[in-house]
Design an enzyme around this catalytic site. Sequence first.
Site, short mmCIF file in Angstrom:
data_model
loop_
_atom_site.label_atom_id
_atom_site.label_comp_id
_atom_site.label_asym_id
_atom_site.label_seq_id
_atom_site.Cartn_x
_atom_site.Cartn_y
_atom_site.Cartn_z
CD GLU A 267 31.62 33.57 -30.89
OE1 GLU A 267 32.28 34.44 -30.88
OE2 GLU A 267 31.69 32.87 -29.64
CE1 TYR B 76 43.43 34.74 -34.07
CE2 TYR B 76 43.26 34.48 -31.91
CZ TYR B 76 42.43 34.99 -33.06
OH TYR B 76 41.36 35.48 -33.25
N GLY C 22 38.23 38.17 -37.98
CA GLY C 22 39.70 38.19 -38.12
C GLY C 22 39.99 37.89 -39.57
CD GLU D 33 38.74 39.78 -29.37
OE1 GLU D 33 38.47 39.40 -30.56
OE2 GLU D 33 37.57 40.14 -28.92
NE ARG E 121 34.46 33.13 -37.29
CZ ARG E 121 35.11 33.98 -36.38
NH1 ARG E 121 36.16 34.71 -36.94
NH2 ARG E 121 34.82 33.69 -35.21
CB SER F 46 40.10 36.61 -30.04
OG SER F 46 40.03 37.43 -31.27
CG ASN G 144 32.93 36.33 -34.32
OD1 ASN G 144 33.28 36.76 -33.44
ND2 ASN G 144 32.41 34.99 -34.61
CG ASP H 55 32.11 31.37 -35.12
OD1 ASP H 55 32.32 31.69 -36.63
OD2 ASP H 55 33.00 31.81 -34.23
#
Length: 372
Positions: A318, A265, A324, A17, A304, A193, A320, A306
């Site tokens: 999950e 991305y 990002g 990443e 974050r 990612s 994070n 999800d």
Amino acid sequence: MTAHPPIVVLLGGPSAEHDVSIVSGTAIAAALLEAGDDVRQVLIDLDGRWWWLPLDHRRDGRPGSAYDDPAALGAEGPLSASAALDRLAGADPAALVFIALHGPFGEDGTVQAMLEGAGLAYTGSGVTASALGMDKAVFKRLVRGIGLPVIDWREVRAARWHDGRAAVLGELEAFAAGTGDERLMIKPSGLGSSVGITLAHGAAEYPAALDLAFRHDDVALVEAYVVGARDLEVSVLGNDHAHLELYGPGEILAGHEFYDYAAKYTPGLSETSTRAEVPAPMRAMILKIARDAYRAIGAEGFARIDFLLANEQVFLSEINTIPGFTPISLFPTMPADGGYTFADVCAKVIDLALERHAGRARQRLAAADLPR
């Protein structure tokens, strides 16, 4: 807003990443510089060497490959990790480290432990929460144990795959048959990612998917496929688990069959909304699950979380702990509901790090303090 000490933004890192981290880190640094903070950017290359980028460095649209040769960008270095930490620890005034590293080393507790050992203040979760959040398999076991809804899964270790491929494939085929759908999501357990992840459409695709996952980790997570699932995300800010700020859920409309690396991305390929269209009771439930997951691993600062939503069923996917901060990331944009700009989110993360560091200041022990 709290007056900030000098800020050192760590970006890059020795993980797959790496390039995403450069986008996040340079965006964070640019926002803080514009807000008047004293900011340095430190690039960690793929070999784990540390480079001090020039004071006036801006990414200016450079691709990740432009950072393969830090010296060409005018960076000072390289320094070993130990020498870099000595430099940071010896600075006066002491800097706060804004960790903008994604994936192994940066998000799994490794760099957090190094900074702890050096006595440096840093953003985000500590060692334990970072490790728990990074390991998807361990995280799923933990949150399922406290009753949170997760998608059914199996774990495959690389050693077992190499020693008995036929047995592993037989077990995965039986697992898929039990779900009623031969499609499986196969991913590395300790990476983000969407790197190394495959939607395997049937048994013929399982071997290549596992081989890809094992290029990045020694544990592969194999999840049942959820047909027609919506991708939702929640932003969390806070240290005090009794007074967390939660925003969202936002929604991602992936431009590919699933939300893979390119869909995440590539500008314009996927669409995002900071406010998903879900009924109020379901929104409240999603935010409660996000809060419970954050508390379960002992997260601090920010994260974050999800989710997948299908047929009015919510599944926790999950967490994070270093999400990002790219131009298309939902984490720093969802708090707009609370009046935050991108720069405000960065500043809030720093304020929370300072608060945590002040609260965890340890008194040095003397021989007389030991239980002798």
